[in-house]
Write a protein that holds these residues in place. Structure first.
Motif, mmCIF file in Angstrom:
data_model
loop_
_atom_site.group_PDB
_atom_site.id
_atom_site.type_symbol
_atom_site.label_atom_id
_atom_site.label_comp_id
_atom_site.label_asym_id
_atom_site.label_seq_id
_atom_site.Cartn_x
_atom_site.Cartn_y
_atom_site.Cartn_z
ATOM 1 N N MET A 132 0.823 -1.215 0.000
ATOM 2 C CA MET A 132 0.000 0.000 0.000
ATOM 3 C C MET A 132 0.856 1.264 0.000
ATOM 4 N N LEU A 133 1.950 1.240 0.731
ATOM 5 C CA LEU A 133 2.831 2.404 0.788
ATOM 6 C C LEU A 133 3.444 2.686 -0.584
ATOM 7 N N GLU A 134 3.901 1.644 -1.250
ATOM 8 C CA GLU A 134 4.478 1.812 -2.594
ATOM 9 C C GLU A 134 3.422 2.268 -3.591
ATOM 10 N N LEU A 135 2.214 1.787 -3.429
ATOM 11 C CA LEU A 135 1.125 2.212 -4.302
ATOM 12 C C LEU A 135 0.866 3.705 -4.137
ATOM 13 N N ALA A 136 0.831 4.184 -2.892
ATOM 14 C CA ALA A 136 0.627 5.613 -2.642
ATOM 15 C C ALA A 136 1.781 6.443 -3.203
ATOM 16 N N MET A 137 3.003 5.953 -3.074
ATOM 17 C CA MET A 137 4.156 6.652 -3.639
ATOM 18 C C MET A 137 4.025 6.727 -5.155
ATOM 19 N N ASN A 138 3.614 5.632 -5.765
ATOM 20 C CA ASN A 138 3.458 5.595 -7.211
ATOM 21 C C ASN A 138 2.412 6.602 -7.687
ATOM 22 N N VAL A 139 1.345 6.785 -6.924
ATOM 23 C CA VAL A 139 0.315 7.766 -7.265
ATOM 24 C C VAL A 139 0.931 9.161 -7.361
ATOM 25 N N GLY A 140 1.687 9.549 -6.357
ATOM 26 C CA GLY A 140 2.309 10.875 -6.353
ATOM 27 C C GLY A 140 3.270 11.069 -7.508
ATOM 28 N N LEU A 141 4.083 10.058 -7.786
ATOM 29 C CA LEU A 141 5.035 10.149 -8.894
ATOM 30 C C LEU A 141 4.310 10.228 -10.234
ATOM 31 N N HIS A 142 3.253 9.467 -10.374
ATOM 32 C CA HIS A 142 2.449 9.500 -11.598
ATOM 33 C C HIS A 142 1.850 10.892 -11.799
ATOM 34 N N ASP A 143 1.305 11.462 -10.728
ATOM 35 C CA ASP A 143 0.746 12.814 -10.800
ATOM 36 C C ASP A 143 1.780 13.823 -11.273
ATOM 37 N N VAL A 144 2.938 13.826 -10.624
ATOM 38 C CA VAL A 144 3.986 14.798 -10.956
ATOM 39 C C VAL A 144 4.405 14.666 -12.416
ATOM 40 N N ASN A 145 4.564 13.446 -12.869
ATOM 41 C CA ASN A 145 4.950 13.199 -14.254
ATOM 42 C C ASN A 145 3.968 13.865 -15.221
ATOM 43 N N HIS A 146 2.679 13.684 -14.982
ATOM 44 C CA HIS A 146 1.686 14.215 -15.914
ATOM 45 C C HIS A 146 1.381 15.693 -15.687
ATOM 46 N N ILE A 147 1.558 16.186 -14.483
ATOM 47 C CA ILE A 147 1.418 17.632 -14.266
ATOM 48 C C ILE A 147 2.510 18.366 -15.029
ATOM 49 N N GLU A 148 3.735 17.850 -14.978
ATOM 50 C CA GLU A 148 4.828 18.438 -15.767
ATOM 51 C C GLU A 148 4.496 18.366 -17.251
ATOM 52 N N GLN A 149 3.958 17.249 -17.702
ATOM 53 C CA GLN A 149 3.599 17.084 -19.111
ATOM 54 C C GLN A 149 2.558 18.117 -19.528
ATOM 55 N N ILE A 150 1.547 18.334 -18.696
ATOM 56 C CA ILE A 150 0.515 19.335 -19.001
ATOM 57 C C ILE A 150 1.127 20.732 -19.034
ATOM 58 N N ALA A 151 1.937 21.068 -18.041
ATOM 59 C CA ALA A 151 2.562 22.395 -17.990
ATOM 60 C C ALA A 151 3.430 22.633 -19.226
ATOM 61 N N ARG A 152 4.196 21.632 -19.598
ATOM 62 C CA ARG A 152 5.054 21.745 -20.781
ATOM 63 C C ARG A 152 4.218 21.867 -22.050
ATOM 64 N N THR A 153 3.168 21.079 -22.149
ATOM 65 C CA THR A 153 2.288 21.092 -23.318
ATOM 66 C C THR A 153 1.606 22.441 -23.481
ATOM 67 N N LEU A 154 1.267 23.073 -22.370
ATOM 68 C CA LEU A 154 0.635 24.401 -22.410
ATOM 69 C C LEU A 154 1.649 25.528 -22.594
ATOM 70 N N GLY A 155 2.934 25.177 -22.650
ATOM 71 C CA GLY A 155 3.971 26.193 -22.806
ATOM 72 C C GLY A 155 4.289 26.929 -21.531
ATOM 73 N N LEU A 156 3.920 26.356 -20.385
ATOM 74 C CA LEU A 156 4.152 26.998 -19.089
ATOM 75 C C LEU A 156 5.492 26.592 -18.468
ATOM 76 N N ALA A 157 6.109 25.559 -19.022
ATOM 77 C CA ALA A 157 7.362 25.040 -18.441
ATOM 78 C C ALA A 157 8.165 24.367 -19.544
ATOM 79 N N GLN A 158 9.449 24.265 -19.292
ATOM 80 C CA GLN A 158 10.333 23.545 -20.180
ATOM 81 C C GLN A 158 11.006 22.446 -19.382
#
Length: 162
Positions: A132-158
């Protein structure tokens, strides 16, 4: 004492929807459909739908681990799911709200788990045993990965490092 503490991952799980809301603030449906992650990449809407559906999958896996002894966890084909659920024609605001609603349910499930419950395991379809602990960690890492992807896609980050 280990650095792998449930409260750290719960904190991340609480924060990432807030960060995502800030990144998406003011983004229109048209902008979210037009902004893609490369010529064959997903649009912001499609990325948000993926986050929503993955959140549902993570939540389902967590319930299975808590309800059964070492269950075989479901996998899924993300490209097939995107076609099946027609990500390209979904509403950004609805997908975001469904993600947030599921995240709240997921957090409600996790808050108050004891040490024994955090250590419960399931069998991930690709990586094998996961607790369960690893699953929760994976959730956070997955979120960060795709939040960065969205920010980059919108031209808000490189991307800083490839």
């Amino acid at each position: 004492m280990t650095m792998m503490q449930p409260e750290k991952f719960l904190r991340t799980m609480r924060k990432t929807p807030v960060i995502l809301a800030a990144v998406l603030r003011g983004v229109t449906q048209d902008q979210a459909l037009a902004a893609t992650d490369g010529p064959d990449g997903w649009s912001v809407v499609e990325i948000m739908c993926h986050l929503r559906d993955y959140e549902e999958l993570f939540f389902r896996r967590a319930r299975m681990i808590l309800e059964s002894d070492n269950p075989k966890l479901p996998g899924y084909d993300q490209a097939e799911l995107a076609r099946e659920r027609d990500y390209a024609h979904q509403d950004l605001v609805s997908a975001f709200q469904e993600y947030v609603d599921t995240r709240q349910q997921y957090l409600n499930l996790l808050v108050g788990l004891d040490e024994t419950q955090w250590a419960r395991t399931g069998i991930h379809p690709e990586t094998g045993d996961i607790n369960m602990l690893e699953l929760a960690m994976n959730v956070g890492l997955h979120d960060v990965n795709h939040i960065e992807q969205i920010a980059r896609t919108l031209g808000l980050a490189q991307t800083l490092v490839n």
